[in-house]
Design an enzyme around this catalytic site. Sequence first.
Site, PDB file in Angstrom:
ATOM      1  N   ASP A  26       0.911  -1.122  -0.072  1.00  0.00           N
ATOM      2  CA  ASP A  26      -0.144  -0.075   0.025  1.00  0.00           C
ATOM      3  C   ASP A  26       0.829   1.409   0.098  1.00  0.00           C
ATOM      4  O   ASP A  26       2.035   1.147   0.233  1.00  0.00           O
ATOM      5  CB  ASP A  26      -0.787  -0.092   1.329  1.00  0.00           C
ATOM      6  CG  ASP A  26      -2.101  -0.829   1.073  1.00  0.00           C
ATOM      7  OD1 ASP A  26      -2.359  -1.227   0.048  1.00  0.00           O
ATOM      8  OD2 ASP A  26      -2.682  -0.889   2.069  1.00  0.00           O
ATOM      9  N   LYS A  52      -1.202   3.199  -5.694  1.00  0.00           N
ATOM     10  CA  LYS A  52      -1.247   4.261  -6.735  1.00  0.00           C
ATOM     11  C   LYS A  52      -0.644   3.626  -8.023  1.00  0.00           C
ATOM     12  O   LYS A  52      -0.033   2.751  -8.126  1.00  0.00           O
ATOM     13  CB  LYS A  52       0.154   5.284  -6.294  1.00  0.00           C
ATOM     14  CG  LYS A  52      -0.201   6.624  -6.389  1.00  0.00           C
ATOM     15  CD  LYS A  52       1.425   7.228  -6.310  1.00  0.00           C
ATOM     16  CE  LYS A  52       1.535   7.712  -5.020  1.00  0.00           C
ATOM     17  NZ  LYS A  52       2.935   8.243  -5.241  1.00  0.00           N
ATOM     18  N   MET A  98      -6.614   9.547   9.934  1.00  0.00           N
ATOM     19  CA  MET A  98      -7.263  10.050   8.696  1.00  0.00           C
ATOM     20  C   MET A  98      -8.040  11.476   8.968  1.00  0.00           C
ATOM     21  O   MET A  98      -9.275  11.636   8.344  1.00  0.00           O
ATOM     22  CB  MET A  98      -8.378   9.019   7.834  1.00  0.00           C
ATOM     23  CG  MET A  98      -7.188   8.057   7.610  1.00  0.00           C
ATOM     24  SD  MET A  98      -8.457   6.542   6.806  1.00  0.00           S
ATOM     25  CE  MET A  98      -8.770   5.680   8.445  1.00  0.00           C
TER      26      MET A  98
HETATM   27  C1  LIG Z   1      -5.935   3.994   6.073  1.00  0.00           C
HETATM   28  S1  LIG Z   1      -5.474   4.339   7.763  1.00  0.00           S
HETATM   29  C2  LIG Z   1      -4.244   2.951   8.117  1.00  0.00           C
HETATM   30  C3  LIG Z   1      -3.848   2.756   9.500  1.00  0.00           C
HETATM   31  C4  LIG Z   1      -3.136   1.625   9.811  1.00  0.00           C
HETATM   32  N1  LIG Z   1      -3.588   0.292   9.451  1.00  0.00           N
HETATM   33  C5  LIG Z   1      -2.543   1.571  10.976  1.00  0.00           C
HETATM   34  O1  LIG Z   1      -2.687   0.651  11.701  1.00  0.00           O
HETATM   35  O2  LIG Z   1      -1.941   2.490  11.418  1.00  0.00           O
HETATM   36  C6  LIG Z   1      -4.071   5.793   7.505  1.00  0.00           C
HETATM   37  C7  LIG Z   1      -3.821   6.578   8.552  1.00  0.00           C
HETATM   38  O3  LIG Z   1      -3.263   6.133   9.584  1.00  0.00           O
HETATM   39  C8  LIG Z   1      -2.619   7.286  10.264  1.00  0.00           C
HETATM   40  N2  LIG Z   1      -1.010   6.806   9.865  1.00  0.00           N
HETATM   41  C9  LIG Z   1      -0.258   5.979   9.298  1.00  0.00           C
HETATM   42  N3  LIG Z   1       0.750   5.901   9.633  1.00  0.00           N
HETATM   43  C10 LIG Z   1       1.027   7.051   9.910  1.00  0.00           C
HETATM   44  C11 LIG Z   1       2.488   7.530  10.600  1.00  0.00           C
HETATM   45  N4  LIG Z   1       3.628   7.064  10.458  1.00  0.00           N
HETATM   46  N5  LIG Z   1       2.303   8.771  11.231  1.00  0.00           N
HETATM   47  C12 LIG Z   1       1.070   9.412  11.511  1.00  0.00           C
HETATM   48  N6  LIG Z   1      -0.099   8.923  11.099  1.00  0.00           N
HETATM   49  C13 LIG Z   1       0.218   7.646  10.375  1.00  0.00           C
HETATM   50  C14 LIG Z   1      -2.818   8.541   9.459  1.00  0.00           C
HETATM   51  O4  LIG Z   1      -3.994   8.905  10.091  1.00  0.00           O
HETATM   52  C15 LIG Z   1      -3.281   7.967   7.937  1.00  0.00           C
HETATM   53  O5  LIG Z   1      -4.244   8.982   7.564  1.00  0.00           O
END
Ligand SMILES: C[S@@+](CC[C@H](N)C(=O)[O-])C[C@H]1O[C@@H](n2cnc3c(N)ncnc32)[C@H](O)[C@@H]1O
Length: 258
Positions: free
Chosen positions: A36, A58, A172
């Site tokens: 992803d 993408k 998000m």
């Molecule tokens: C579709 S969700 C996926 C979450 C993922 N499965 C998890 O457990 O972290 C995507 C969101 O996770 C958060 N996110 C993921 N990685 C991040 C990081 N390294 N720093 C800050 N926010 C993060 C953000 O809010 C982003 O918009």
Amino acid sequence: MSVGKIFLVGAGPGDPELLTLKAIRAIARADVVVYDRLVSERILETIAEGVTQINVGKQADFHPVPQAEINQMLIRLGRAGRTVVRLKGGDPFIFGRGCEEAAELEAAGIPCEVIPGITAAQGCSASARIPLTHRGLASGVRYVTGHRKSNEPLDLDWASLADPDTTLVVYMGLSNIDEIVAQLIAHGLSASTPALAVCQGTTEQERRICARLATLPVMAREASFSGPVLFIIGRVAGLALERSGHDDATTVAISVVA
Ligand SMILES: C[S@@+](CC[C@H](N)C(=O)[O-])C[C@H]1O[C@@H](n2cnc3c(N)ncnc32)[C@H](O)[C@@H]1O
């Protein structure tokens, strides 16, 4: 030909050292990795040469591959006898649609194993050195999505989320942070509740801002974040404010992590 196997693997929030041993072993034995958008470059660099890598975050026109197509791709690869790592940011079962993929694979009779990952909330709280729960500050934590479909309003139980005794983690939520903050305040959460925004947490590009709830939207906008952003709202974020020396301020402390 015997059927293959799909490993649904959590890649964690970005730092490759936060991969689990199980994840590393699965990546090492895979002949295909389907990944992803949020899987970091440094994690992709751990994939051996010769392994087929498929980016479903993408396409050439910048649109992600639709979920139904990803499901079909995984089923096809499984039927072709391939050992596949389906690599997702964070944990595959937290806002990651991992359960949908697992269910489709099960229905198609393709063996599937889930390998959990460190979710963004855990990675970001650790790198900001604030706990998500803490005796006397937060007796629980809730993870919510701040994303909505097109123009629909956010479907969240604001009255229960506006709870000063628990930590609220918003995934998000960047584009809707004005609405999120307005709703929380309207439902009784103090405008001075400490809050933290973390962008690209656990990576070399990590940036964080500390703020009070009321000032969070403007501070987040001014920070011009690029990359995924997570909000941590609640008394625990006050520990970061205290450390920044701005604990009685209504303004922001911006810390850039090199
Ligand atoms: C579709 S969700 C996926 C979450 C993922 N499965 C998890 O457990 O972290 C995507 C969101 O996770 C958060 N996110 C993921 N990685 C991040 C990081 N390294 N720093 C800050 N926010 C993060 C953000 O809010 C982003 O918009």
